[in-house]
Design an enzyme around this catalytic site. Sequence first.
Site, PDB file in Angstrom:
ATOM      1  N   ASP A 107       0.841  -1.201   0.000  1.00 34.17           N
ATOM      2  CA  ASP A 107       0.000   0.000   0.000  1.00 34.17           C
ATOM      3  C   ASP A 107       0.876   1.252   0.000  1.00 34.17           C
ATOM      4  O   ASP A 107       1.970   1.252   0.565  1.00 34.17           O
ATOM      5  CB  ASP A 107      -0.916  -0.027   1.238  1.00 34.17           C
ATOM      6  N   ASN A 132       1.322   3.373  -2.965  1.00 36.88           N
ATOM      7  CA  ASN A 132       1.842   3.805  -4.273  1.00 36.88           C
ATOM      8  C   ASN A 132       1.321   5.192  -4.659  1.00 36.88           C
ATOM      9  O   ASN A 132       2.068   6.023  -5.168  1.00 36.88           O
ATOM     10  CB  ASN A 132       1.427   2.824  -5.381  1.00 36.88           C
ATOM     11  N   ARG A 154       0.138   7.650  -2.730  1.00 34.26           N
ATOM     12  CA  ARG A 154       0.680   8.736  -1.902  1.00 34.26           C
ATOM     13  C   ARG A 154       2.136   9.020  -2.242  1.00 34.26           C
ATOM     14  O   ARG A 154       2.577  10.165  -2.268  1.00 34.26           O
ATOM     15  CB  ARG A 154       0.546   8.388  -0.408  1.00 34.26           C
ATOM     16  N   HIS A 158       2.575   3.209  -9.173  1.00 31.51           N
ATOM     17  CA  HIS A 158       2.408   1.780  -9.465  1.00 31.51           C
ATOM     18  C   HIS A 158       3.600   1.247 -10.253  1.00 31.51           C
ATOM     19  O   HIS A 158       4.031   0.109 -10.048  1.00 31.51           O
ATOM     20  CB  HIS A 158       1.109   1.536 -10.225  1.00 31.51           C
ATOM     21  N   SER A 187      -7.214  -5.892  -5.810  1.00 30.94           N
ATOM     22  CA  SER A 187      -8.298  -6.558  -5.080  1.00 30.94           C
ATOM     23  C   SER A 187      -9.592  -6.541  -5.898  1.00 30.94           C
ATOM     24  O   SER A 187      -9.705  -5.795  -6.885  1.00 30.94           O
ATOM     25  CB  SER A 187      -8.531  -5.846  -3.740  1.00 30.94           C
ATOM     26  N   ASN A 196     -10.694  -3.094  -6.225  1.00 33.93           N
ATOM     27  CA  ASN A 196      -9.888  -2.078  -6.934  1.00 33.93           C
ATOM     28  C   ASN A 196     -10.452  -1.674  -8.298  1.00 33.93           C
ATOM     29  O   ASN A 196     -10.000  -0.696  -8.898  1.00 33.93           O
ATOM     30  CB  ASN A 196      -8.432  -2.534  -7.090  1.00 33.93           C
ATOM     31  N   ARG A 212     -11.403   1.999  -9.172  1.00 32.56           N
ATOM     32  CA  ARG A 212     -10.430   3.057  -9.527  1.00 32.56           C
ATOM     33  C   ARG A 212     -10.605   3.499 -10.975  1.00 32.56           C
ATOM     34  O   ARG A 212     -11.351   2.880 -11.737  1.00 32.56           O
ATOM     35  CB  ARG A 212      -9.022   2.532  -9.284  1.00 32.56           C
TER      36      ARG A 212
HETATM   37  C1  FPP Z   1      -1.915   0.182  -3.248  1.00 34.50           C
HETATM   38  O1  FPP Z   1      -1.484   1.506  -3.236  1.00 34.50           O
HETATM   39  C2  FPP Z   1      -1.462  -0.468  -4.425  1.00 34.50           C
HETATM   40  C3  FPP Z   1      -2.244  -1.071  -5.361  1.00 34.50           C
HETATM   41  C4  FPP Z   1      -3.720  -1.141  -5.270  1.00 34.50           C
HETATM   42  C5  FPP Z   1      -1.659  -1.666  -6.548  1.00 34.50           C
HETATM   43  C6  FPP Z   1      -0.420  -2.452  -6.266  1.00 34.50           C
HETATM   44  C7  FPP Z   1       0.195  -2.708  -7.541  1.00 34.50           C
HETATM   45  C8  FPP Z   1       1.525  -2.773  -7.766  1.00 34.50           C
HETATM   46  C9  FPP Z   1       2.557  -2.648  -6.723  1.00 34.50           C
HETATM   47  C10 FPP Z   1       1.983  -3.015  -9.127  1.00 34.50           C
HETATM   48  C11 FPP Z   1       1.577  -4.419  -9.454  1.00 34.50           C
HETATM   49  C12 FPP Z   1       2.387  -4.948 -10.446  1.00 34.50           C
HETATM   50  C13 FPP Z   1       2.779  -6.192 -10.446  1.00 34.50           C
HETATM   51  C14 FPP Z   1       3.684  -6.575 -11.519  1.00 34.50           C
HETATM   52  C15 FPP Z   1       2.376  -7.203  -9.414  1.00 34.50           C
HETATM   53  P1  FPP Z   1      -2.548   2.651  -3.390  1.00 34.50           P
HETATM   54  O2  FPP Z   1      -2.677   2.974  -4.820  1.00 34.50           O
HETATM   55  O3  FPP Z   1      -3.811   2.278  -2.696  1.00 34.50           O
HETATM   56  O4  FPP Z   1      -1.815   3.810  -2.634  1.00 34.50           O
HETATM   57  P2  FPP Z   1      -2.460   4.969  -1.749  1.00 34.50           P
HETATM   58  O5  FPP Z   1      -3.100   4.294  -0.562  1.00 34.50           O
HETATM   59  O6  FPP Z   1      -1.270   5.792  -1.363  1.00 34.50           O
HETATM   60  O7  FPP Z   1      -3.432   5.683  -2.634  1.00 34.50           O
END
Ligand code: FPP
Length: 236
Positions: free
Chosen positions: A18, A20, A22, A35, A63, A66, A69
Amino acid sequence: MAHPREFAEGLSIGIIMDGNGRWAKNRGLPRTAGHKKGAEVFSDIADYCDELGVSSVYFYAFSTENWKRSEDEISTIMRLFEAYLHEAIDTMERDQIRLKILGDTTALSPAIQGLIDKTDAIAARLPGCFQANVCLNYGGRDEIVRAVNRFAAEHPGETITEAAMAEYLDTAGIPDPDLIIRTGGEYRISNFLMWESAYSELYFTDVLWPDFSEKDIDEAVAEYRHRDRRFGGVKA
Ligand code: FPP
């Protein structure tokens, strides 16, 4: 950092990646940039877990919730994932990594489903290897419902047991996570491995996923080593 083999050998670790969005916002970048960096970190941390002798690791990539989004964000994550699957097809055998995708894959694009069929076929030739699990269109509740429905269809009129349940889950045959790490400063499980996390030790860190490093895994495992796991029993 060099560790004695027993530091993390054989552990099963779950990771909720979690923060990405921010991370990107803090840099004045679009969420998708977070991401992209997050996908690089995912790959590095999977390799590091393998290096540590971890038996299996679960990454929560996307998820069942998700899909709420933006289309741009969803398509970026799916493209990153598709690129990763192509890379995995070329390297799984060489690196002895058993990749498994967990979740309801029927909702994914036909291109991604085709690539998953290929990684599944390669994984079948790598029994006992380090297992990297990526949860994609995954929800713990959805996994339980799909498992129960499949069981009911195959065993009409029978009641399900815990052992049968475990065989029908996406995680059949994979050890439950000993330790679940969540980055990004929130203190919740967010529908991750609901069944499998019954006795997992939980570790929360404020580090945003794109900043997560080998040192942070070391710290989480070091803390885990101090936990007293009793599985509902009493201390001897
Ligand atoms: C959560 O951060 C992250 C996700 C919902 C996506 C995770 C995806 C990746 C790390 C890339 C996946 C790629 C592969 C190859 C597995 P958020 O976006 O909810 O962050 P925030 O809470 O700061 O908004």
